[in-house]
Design an enzyme around this catalytic site. Structure first.
Site, PDB file in Angstrom:
ATOM      1  CB  SER A 161      -8.255   2.780   2.733  1.00 42.80           C
ATOM      2  OG  SER A 161      -7.363   2.354   3.771  1.00 42.80           O
ATOM      3  CB  SER A 170      -8.385   0.074   5.726  1.00 41.53           C
ATOM      4  OG  SER A 170      -9.205   1.220   5.722  1.00 41.53           O
ATOM      5  CE  LYS A 182      -4.001   1.689   2.669  1.00 42.66           C
ATOM      6  NZ  LYS A 182      -4.870   1.391   3.843  1.00 42.66           N
TER       7      LYS A 182
END
Lengths: 65, 470
Positions: B156, B180, B81
């Site tokens: 996310s 997330s 990420k």
């Protein structure tokens, strides 16, 4: 505890130093209102001798034992 | 062993490289080949660094030829990420504001994986500043679900879920502040591990909420996640909130049976208003766990709606504080939904925020009392499978927060309590979308969740299924 209305939100954003117009304030009041409603049963009920750090005591109590 | 190395699990490919069955170059090239095929369809990568990755793979192969094994992930290519600082690299945090931000430090979690020998493939897409549960991103485009590209990945950690599901990387770091890691794991059919708050250092990871942020992996299997968590966990002088407790051997927990374990099933909240296919998968998962020897017991949990509300108060306030400067100087550079949610935090009085922080201890104590005697609680990650990108593209509309709240309904209470939660693939809908369940444990009992999750995955093959390129 009651959810803030648009007028109160506008005042809070002014005080926070990030002022918002009436439309945005109304939208914020609509968005955040349910959180106030959900937390209302807890708000104003906590004993004085309770610090945020009590979370760590509870979290680690069993492991440390 | 698969003839396409990218399809192997993290643990298997690490062994294959160390045992010289495959070179790091062969493995890295296999990932790059799949990325070339899938990236136009799913938009999972923020940056693809093919030449640098192959050069690093060659260096890993050369070292191995000399008998030098840098660690348990020697030569294994990974991408993470795009919010983990990597010195000298652009780290966008999924935002326009940080489009050109070059990190000057490397996050502790990332450094520990580098020390274990990993090779950098590039960086993965994410929701802007990790503040959104669907996977939409107005600056870099929505990430798409490999099982059906019209559907969301969840967020996310959207790129992490999509890339692991499509087997573009063997694993990926995500972060979990309100769900997330678990939501992309659920929507994309991979394994995701939200760790206990304080287990893994957050130093060098973009902050969203200092009280709720947690670092964790997404990977094919529980075993893969156990290996990664074991490598990253433990005290860090750069993050004084990290626990000083010794790190258990999580891999040792991957072989235990479920006999003698009690798994709790909530009687309310997590079983209310479920999509019928999620309800079916929950029943099937419980049956499998029972069949593997676990005792299933009902648990009456305290009112989880209050935890959700407290979580929202803490998250909104802390996020607004982190972003206040940019909210003043560059509001036009935020996406509409993220700006809207950041503005929400301006309307929470300090006393209310502190009440929510003070209640965290008693709330956790009440939860632990309710689940006393169980080894874990099983619950859906979300009430529904992945919805379409179009129907969840609510921007900053009046009902946007309501949509977000419905998707994150089952994940936020666990963030507020700071507990570990392992999301595992547990089935599919009739239309072929994955459904996951979360195993919620006691603080710092990640090993207990690994034991249960690994036993479930030995009995099922949902985690081994791979989406086909349409």
């Amino acid at each position: 505890m009651t959810r803030p209305d648009a007028k109160q939100v506008k005042a809070m954003t002014d005080v926070a130093g990030v002022p918002q117009d009436s439309d945005v304030s109304a939208r914020i009041a609509n968005s955040i209102g349910p959180a106030f409603d959900g937390f209302a049963p807890v708000s104003g009920t906590l004993p004085m001798d309770l610090e945020p750090a009590s979370f760590l005591l509870v979290q680690r109590a069993k492991v440390l034992k | 062993m698969s003839d396409e190395p990218a399809l192997m699990s993290l643990v298997a490919v690490a062994k294959a490289i160390a045992g010289k069955k495959f070179s790091s170059r062969e493995v890295t090239q296999s990932c790059l080949d799949r990325i070339a095929q899938w990236q136009p369809r799913v938009n999972a990568f923020m940056a693809i660094e093919a030449d640098a990755a192959l050069a690093a793979a060659d260096a890993a192969d050369a070292a191995l030829a000399k008998g030098e094994l840098s660690g348990p992930l020697h030569g294994v290519p990974l991408a993470h990420k795009d919010m983990y600082y990597d010195a000298g690299k652009v780290v966008t945090c999924g935002s326009k504001i940080r489009r050109d931000f070059v990190a000057t430090t490397t996050s502790t979690a990332l450094q520990r994986l580098k020390d274990a020998g990993t090779v950098r493939l590039g960086s993965l897409q994410m929701v802007e500043f990790a503040y959104g549960p669907t996977g939409h991103n107005p600056h870099y485009g929505a990430v798409r679900n490999p099982w059906n590209v019209d559907h969301i990945t969840g967020g996310s950690s959207s790129g992490s879920g999509s890339a692991v599901a499509a087997r573009l990387t063997f694993a990926a770091l995500g972060s979990d502040t309100g769900g997330s890691i678990r939501m992309p794991a659920h929507f994309c059919g991979v394994t995701g591990f939200k760790t206990t708050v304080g287990l893994i250092s957050r130093a060098g990871a973009m902050p969203l909420s200092q009280s709720l942020d947690t670092v964790g992996p997404l990977a094919q299997s529980v075993e893969d996640c156990a290996l990664l968590v074991g490598l990253m966990a433990g005290a860090d002088p750069e993050d004084p909130t990290t626990s000083m407790l010794p790190v258990p051997n999580y891999m040792a927990a991957t072989t235990g049976s479920l006999k003698g374990l009690k798994i709790g099933v909530p009687t309310t909240f997590y079983v209310d208003d479920l999509d019928s296919e999620v309800a079916r998968v929950l029943d099937e998962t419980i049956a499998t766990l029972r069949g593997e020897g676990a005792e299933i017991v009902k648990v009456d949990l305290p009112d989880q709606r209050q935890l959700t509300a407290a979580c929202q108060i803490v998250l909104a306030t802390e996020a607004a504080a982190f972003h206040k400067r940019w909210m003043i100087e560059r509001p036009q550079d935020y996406g509409a939904q993220v700006l809207m949610r950041l503005q929400n935090g301006l309307a929470i009085p300090a006393v209310t925020y502190l009440e929510a922080m003070r209640w965290r201890g008693p709330a956790l104590a009440a939860y632990l009392a309710a689940v006393e005697g169980t080894d874990a609680v099983i619950a859906p990650v979300a009430p529904m499978p992945a919805v379409t990108i179009a129907e969840s593209d609510v921007g900053n509309s009046l009902d946007a927060e309501a949509v977000i709240q419905r998707i994150t309904k089952f994940t936020r209470p666990i963030n507020y309590l700071g507990l570990p939660s392992l999301s595992i693939p547990t089935g599919f809908t009739k239309s072929g979308l994955p459904v996951g369940m979360q195993l919620i444990g006691r603080a710092f009992d990640e090993a207990g969740l690994v034991r249960i999750g690994a036993a479930f995955q030995r009995a099922t093959d949902y985690h081994q299924r791979v989406p086909k390129l349409a």
